[in-house]
Design a protein around this motif. Structure first.
Motif, PDB file in Angstrom:
ATOM      1  N   ALA A 138     -50.987  42.526  24.390  1.00 51.07           N
ATOM      2  CA  ALA A 138     -50.268  43.734  23.993  1.00 51.07           C
ATOM      3  C   ALA A 138     -50.855  44.364  22.738  1.00 51.07           C
ATOM      4  O   ALA A 138     -50.703  45.574  22.522  1.00 51.07           O
ATOM      5  CB  ALA A 138     -48.789  43.418  23.776  1.00 51.07           C
ATOM      6  N   PHE A 139     -51.534  43.578  21.920  1.00 48.18           N
ATOM      7  CA  PHE A 139     -52.093  44.136  20.691  1.00 48.18           C
ATOM      8  C   PHE A 139     -53.201  45.138  21.001  1.00 48.18           C
ATOM      9  O   PHE A 139     -53.386  46.114  20.266  1.00 48.18           O
ATOM     10  CB  PHE A 139     -52.623  43.026  19.771  1.00 48.18           C
ATOM     11  CG  PHE A 139     -52.964  43.514  18.394  1.00 48.18           C
ATOM     12  CD1 PHE A 139     -51.995  43.573  17.405  1.00 48.18           C
ATOM     13  CD2 PHE A 139     -54.252  43.932  18.079  1.00 48.18           C
ATOM     14  CE1 PHE A 139     -52.295  44.042  16.123  1.00 48.18           C
ATOM     15  CE2 PHE A 139     -54.570  44.401  16.806  1.00 48.18           C
ATOM     16  CZ  PHE A 139     -53.587  44.465  15.830  1.00 48.18           C
ATOM     17  N   GLN A 140     -53.942  44.921  22.066  1.00 41.59           N
ATOM     18  CA  GLN A 140     -54.983  45.877  22.431  1.00 41.59           C
ATOM     19  C   GLN A 140     -54.373  47.218  22.836  1.00 41.59           C
ATOM     20  O   GLN A 140     -54.909  48.279  22.494  1.00 41.59           O
ATOM     21  CB  GLN A 140     -55.861  45.316  23.550  1.00 41.59           C
ATOM     22  CG  GLN A 140     -56.691  44.116  23.115  1.00 41.59           C
ATOM     23  CD  GLN A 140     -57.750  43.717  24.123  1.00 41.59           C
ATOM     24  OE1 GLN A 140     -58.147  44.512  24.972  1.00 41.59           O
ATOM     25  NE2 GLN A 140     -58.220  42.478  24.037  1.00 41.59           N
ATOM     26  N   ASP A 141     -53.249  47.182  23.531  1.00 41.69           N
ATOM     27  CA  ASP A 141     -52.558  48.434  23.866  1.00 41.69           C
ATOM     28  C   ASP A 141     -52.104  49.142  22.594  1.00 41.69           C
ATOM     29  O   ASP A 141     -52.212  50.370  22.481  1.00 41.69           O
ATOM     30  CB  ASP A 141     -51.344  48.146  24.756  1.00 41.69           C
ATOM     31  CG  ASP A 141     -51.731  47.564  26.109  1.00 41.69           C
ATOM     32  OD1 ASP A 141     -52.868  47.824  26.565  1.00 41.69           O
ATOM     33  OD2 ASP A 141     -50.900  46.855  26.706  1.00 41.69           O
ATOM     34  N   TYR A 142     -51.593  48.374  21.662  1.00 41.86           N
ATOM     35  CA  TYR A 142     -51.140  48.931  20.388  1.00 41.86           C
ATOM     36  C   TYR A 142     -52.292  49.593  19.640  1.00 41.86           C
ATOM     37  O   TYR A 142     -52.169  50.716  19.142  1.00 41.86           O
ATOM     38  CB  TYR A 142     -50.521  47.811  19.540  1.00 41.86           C
ATOM     39  CG  TYR A 142     -50.322  48.148  18.085  1.00 41.86           C
ATOM     40  CD1 TYR A 142     -49.414  49.129  17.691  1.00 41.86           C
ATOM     41  CD2 TYR A 142     -51.045  47.479  17.102  1.00 41.86           C
ATOM     42  CE1 TYR A 142     -49.231  49.431  16.350  1.00 41.86           C
ATOM     43  CE2 TYR A 142     -50.865  47.777  15.762  1.00 41.86           C
ATOM     44  CZ  TYR A 142     -49.959  48.752  15.389  1.00 41.86           C
ATOM     45  OH  TYR A 142     -49.788  49.056  14.059  1.00 41.86           O
ATOM     46  N   ALA A 143     -53.443  48.915  19.584  1.00 43.01           N
ATOM     47  CA  ALA A 143     -54.597  49.460  18.868  1.00 43.01           C
ATOM     48  C   ALA A 143     -55.088  50.755  19.510  1.00 43.01           C
ATOM     49  O   ALA A 143     -55.435  51.724  18.809  1.00 43.01           O
ATOM     50  CB  ALA A 143     -55.722  48.425  18.818  1.00 43.01           C
ATOM     51  N   GLN A 144     -55.134  50.781  20.824  1.00 39.86           N
ATOM     52  CA  GLN A 144     -55.535  52.019  21.518  1.00 39.86           C
ATOM     53  C   GLN A 144     -54.572  53.156  21.192  1.00 39.86           C
ATOM     54  O   GLN A 144     -54.986  54.306  21.005  1.00 39.86           O
ATOM     55  CB  GLN A 144     -55.590  51.777  23.025  1.00 39.86           C
ATOM     56  CG  GLN A 144     -56.671  50.816  23.489  1.00 39.86           C
ATOM     57  CD  GLN A 144     -58.079  51.381  23.377  1.00 39.86           C
ATOM     58  OE1 GLN A 144     -58.268  52.582  23.258  1.00 39.86           O
ATOM     59  NE2 GLN A 144     -59.068  50.503  23.425  1.00 39.86           N
ATOM     60  N   GLN A 145     -53.277  52.835  21.118  1.00 35.94           N
ATOM     61  CA  GLN A 145     -52.284  53.861  20.827  1.00 35.94           C
ATOM     62  C   GLN A 145     -52.430  54.381  19.398  1.00 35.94           C
ATOM     63  O   GLN A 145     -52.209  55.575  19.143  1.00 35.94           O
ATOM     64  CB  GLN A 145     -50.875  53.301  21.040  1.00 35.94           C
ATOM     65  CG  GLN A 145     -49.786  54.361  21.031  1.00 35.94           C
ATOM     66  CD  GLN A 145     -49.847  55.292  22.230  1.00 35.94           C
ATOM     67  OE1 GLN A 145     -50.159  54.859  23.331  1.00 35.94           O
ATOM     68  NE2 GLN A 145     -49.553  56.573  22.024  1.00 35.94           N
ATOM     69  N   ILE A 146     -52.801  53.517  18.456  1.00 34.34           N
ATOM     70  CA  ILE A 146     -53.050  53.958  17.076  1.00 34.34           C
ATOM     71  C   ILE A 146     -54.087  55.072  17.067  1.00 34.34           C
ATOM     72  O   ILE A 146     -53.895  56.123  16.439  1.00 34.34           O
ATOM     73  CB  ILE A 146     -53.542  52.787  16.201  1.00 34.34           C
ATOM     74  CG1 ILE A 146     -52.410  51.807  15.902  1.00 34.34           C
ATOM     75  CG2 ILE A 146     -54.133  53.302  14.888  1.00 34.34           C
ATOM     76  CD1 ILE A 146     -52.878  50.557  15.174  1.00 34.34           C
ATOM     77  N   ALA A 147     -55.216  54.824  17.742  1.00 33.48           N
ATOM     78  CA  ALA A 147     -56.302  55.804  17.754  1.00 33.48           C
ATOM     79  C   ALA A 147     -55.899  57.070  18.506  1.00 33.48           C
ATOM     80  O   ALA A 147     -56.208  58.192  18.067  1.00 33.48           O
ATOM     81  CB  ALA A 147     -57.557  55.188  18.369  1.00 33.48           C
ATOM     82  N   GLY A 148     -55.203  56.927  19.633  1.00 29.55           N
ATOM     83  CA  GLY A 148     -54.751  58.098  20.377  1.00 29.55           C
ATOM     84  C   GLY A 148     -53.760  58.930  19.587  1.00 29.55           C
ATOM     85  O   GLY A 148     -53.808  60.173  19.617  1.00 29.55           O
ATOM     86  N   ASN A 149     -52.873  58.267  18.876  1.00 31.14           N
ATOM     87  CA  ASN A 149     -51.900  58.983  18.062  1.00 31.14           C
ATOM     88  C   ASN A 149     -52.561  59.729  16.906  1.00 31.14           C
ATOM     89  O   ASN A 149     -52.112  60.817  16.517  1.00 31.14           O
ATOM     90  CB  ASN A 149     -50.854  58.014  17.521  1.00 31.14           C
ATOM     91  CG  ASN A 149     -49.832  57.612  18.563  1.00 31.14           C
ATOM     92  OD1 ASN A 149     -49.686  58.262  19.591  1.00 31.14           O
ATOM     93  ND2 ASN A 149     -49.115  56.527  18.306  1.00 31.14           N
ATOM     94  N   ALA A 150     -53.604  59.146  16.336  1.00 26.71           N
ATOM     95  CA  ALA A 150     -54.319  59.833  15.253  1.00 26.71           C
ATOM     96  C   ALA A 150     -54.941  61.131  15.758  1.00 26.71           C
ATOM     97  O   ALA A 150     -54.916  62.159  15.063  1.00 26.71           O
ATOM     98  CB  ALA A 150     -55.387  58.912  14.656  1.00 26.71           C
ATOM     99  N   LYS A 151     -55.480  61.097  16.971  1.00 30.59           N
ATOM    100  CA  LYS A 151     -56.031  62.329  17.552  1.00 30.59           C
ATOM    101  C   LYS A 151     -54.931  63.369  17.753  1.00 30.59           C
ATOM    102  O   LYS A 151     -55.134  64.569  17.502  1.00 30.59           O
ATOM    103  CB  LYS A 151     -56.734  62.024  18.875  1.00 30.59           C
ATOM    104  CG  LYS A 151     -58.085  61.329  18.730  1.00 30.59           C
ATOM    105  CD  LYS A 151     -58.794  61.235  20.053  1.00 30.59           C
ATOM    106  CE  LYS A 151     -60.169  60.576  19.889  1.00 30.59           C
ATOM    107  NZ  LYS A 151     -61.073  61.398  19.064  1.00 30.59           N
ATOM    108  N   SER A 152     -53.771  62.934  18.206  1.00 29.72           N
ATOM    109  CA  SER A 152     -52.661  63.870  18.405  1.00 29.72           C
ATOM    110  C   SER A 152     -52.207  64.471  17.087  1.00 29.72           C
ATOM    111  O   SER A 152     -51.902  65.675  17.010  1.00 29.72           O
ATOM    112  CB  SER A 152     -51.490  63.149  19.079  1.00 29.72           C
ATOM    113  OG  SER A 152     -51.856  62.722  20.372  1.00 29.72           O
TER     114      SER A 152
END
Length: 493
Positions: free
Chosen positions: A338-352
């Motif tokens: 689940a941590f990999q999903d979290y890390a991907q979301q961090i980067a996606g949220n920064a783009k948003s």
């Protein structure tokens, strides 16, 4: 679009976990209140404040109850100077267990040959790294030259010569206004005092790293240590290129990944963007994007392992055993899928978040992001970073002011505000929420005006926030925060 559910993450937990945590914290606060009730109340107030604020400080996060509770243990009572199995105090067998676990999880998580879990902070980790490099590159050859095993066996004259050499080595790091950290050779910091240092910056036109310029600087300066990594650079780094540059000039490559370690652990940064295979020594904190306790780690290639292992007593005193135990718990959490999903979301949220600013006409350093950081240039609003930071705090948005490249306002007032997505991503914020956050921030800044000094001139610190702006921002923030409660189900009496 919202982020994936965080209902069963280590921080958000499930009903059983939160009920257990509530009982644990209630009991702990009652014990504390019996001795100093003001500390207990400040602790409760801190949770209330964090729950009610939009936390956008890039270096902060929310650790899980398991991590937080681990730090409140009798490991705090134990001295354990030395290394696993080789302590200067008796009775350290249990400390050996938790330190070995922290190092094991770090090695497996990052694919590092060696890990050292004792540093108390990121600065301590960097000091361990610097002195380990000096010991490996300068001290060890000197001892071999004189056929002795340690510095105590050197003559006074040879020792004075070695001391001079240790204190006159060259370090090349990223400048503070380009996004580097104060421990990368900033003169007021110990790193700028212990090395003959120079700094590399970014392309004035784009704000991006220019590897050819870094190479030219390195060839001219010939540093012993080339430092890569950042605290306010909103882009990725090609560490393969940085290693090439280091090898060309005979430098040791040290990477400080304190800010983006979670993106490395979560496989957002792979290949040439993963620093661990390329750096001789890598340092990090364990909080920030790793979501653990406040502390540091040093990772190293085998050739530097024995030098790093001397961090205590070379630089550090007694390790914080309770924090090392918490590091082991946090690193175990980060090894879960689940941590990999979290890390991907961090980067996606920064783009948003970045896109939300750009569509509303705000200026960003490098015109965007591809990590977890968004660096907002607030000069277009007629504000300094300090004014913007203070106005946003009044409105319940927690950020920190930060220099931008060639900042005319210097490192204290600054012209920028640094924003990060790890903490709100932990709460479950997704793309739509971060777009709304950008809208709220632009609204606050557009309705903030510089104040005046007592003499009537323009001020770099004081400001005037428009009537009603703070209240409407807090109300809008509350709607977002209520959808993603912090530690839901954890209630304190």
């Amino acid at each position: 679009m919202s982020a994936p559910s965080t209902e069963n993450t280590p921080v958000q937990g499930g009903n059983t976990a939160n009920a257990t945590a509530s009982a644990a914290y209630d009991a702990a606060l009652q014990v504390i209140a019996a001795v100093e009730p003001r500390v207990a109340e400040a602790t409760r107030a801190e949770l209330r404040d964090q729950r009610a604020s939009l936390k956008l400080i890039a270096s902060e996060n929310y650790a899980s109850p398991a991590v937080l509770l681990t730090m409140g243990s009798w490991f705090s009572d134990k001295y354990a100077e030395g290394t696993v199995g080789h302590r200067f105090y008796a009775g350290c067998q249990n400390v050996d267990t938790v330190e070995a676990l922290a190092a094991e999880h770090a090695r497996e998580l990052f694919g590092a040959p060696y890990a050292y879990a004792q540093p108390h902070s990121g600065i301590d980790a960097n000091l361990v790294a610097f002195w380990s490099i000096l010991a490996h590159r300068v001290e060890t050859p000197a001892l071999e030259k004189h056929a002795v095993k340690n510095v105590n066996e050197l003559s006074e004259g040879d020792w004075e010569t070695l001391r001079h050499e240790l204190g006159n080595q060259r370090l090349l790091g990223m400048s503070l206004d380009a996004g580097g950290h104060l421990t990368h050779g900033f003169r007021p910091n110990i790193s700028g005092k212990m090395f003959h240092q120079q700094q590399y910056g970014t392309d004035p036109a784009t704000g991006l790293l220019d590897y050819d310029a870094v190479r030219a600087k390195a060839k001219e300066f010939r540093p012993l240590v080339l430092v890569a990594g950042y605290s306010a650079y909103p882009r990725r780094v090609n560490f393969a290129k940085m290693r090439e540059i280091a090898d060309e000039v005979g430098a040791t490559l040290m990477v400080d990944m304190a800010h983006f370690a979670g993106l490395v652990a979560g496989k957002v940064f792979t290949g040439d963007e993963d620093p661990v295979p390329f750096a001789h020594v890598t340092t990090t904190t364990t909080h920030k994007s790793l979501r653990g306790p406040r502390g540091g780690l040093v990772l190293a290639q085998e050739e530097f392992a024995s030098s790093v292992d001397r961090g205590c007593p070379m630089v550090l005193g007694g390790p914080l055993s309770h924090v090392m135990a918490a590091k082991a718990v946090a690193l175990a959490e980060a090894r879960q899928p689940a941590f990999q999903d979290y890390a991907q979301q961090i980067a996606g949220n920064a783009k948003s978040l970045a896109e939300g600013f750009l569509t509303r006409g705000a200026n960003l350093v490098t015109s965007g992001t591809d990590n977890h950081i968004v660096l907002l240039d607030v000069s277009s609003f007629g504000l300094t970073g300090r004014q913007a930071e203070s106005a946003l705090l009044d409105a319940g948005v927690v950020t920190n002011r930060n220099s931008v490249p060639a900042d005319p306002n210097g490192a204290w007032y600054t012209s920028g505000v640094r924003l990060g997505t790890p903490a709100l991503t932990t709460r479950g914020f997704g793309h739509d929420e971060f777009d709304k956050v950008a809208e709220l921030i632009v609204d606050v800044l557009a309705n903030t005006k510089p104040g005046t000094t007592k003499a009537g001139g323009p001020s770099k610190a004081s400001y005037v926030l428009g009537d009603g702006v703070a209240d409407r921002t807090k109300a809008a923030s509350a709607e977002l925060l209520d959808k993603h409660p912090l530690y839901p189900g954890l209630e304190l009496s």
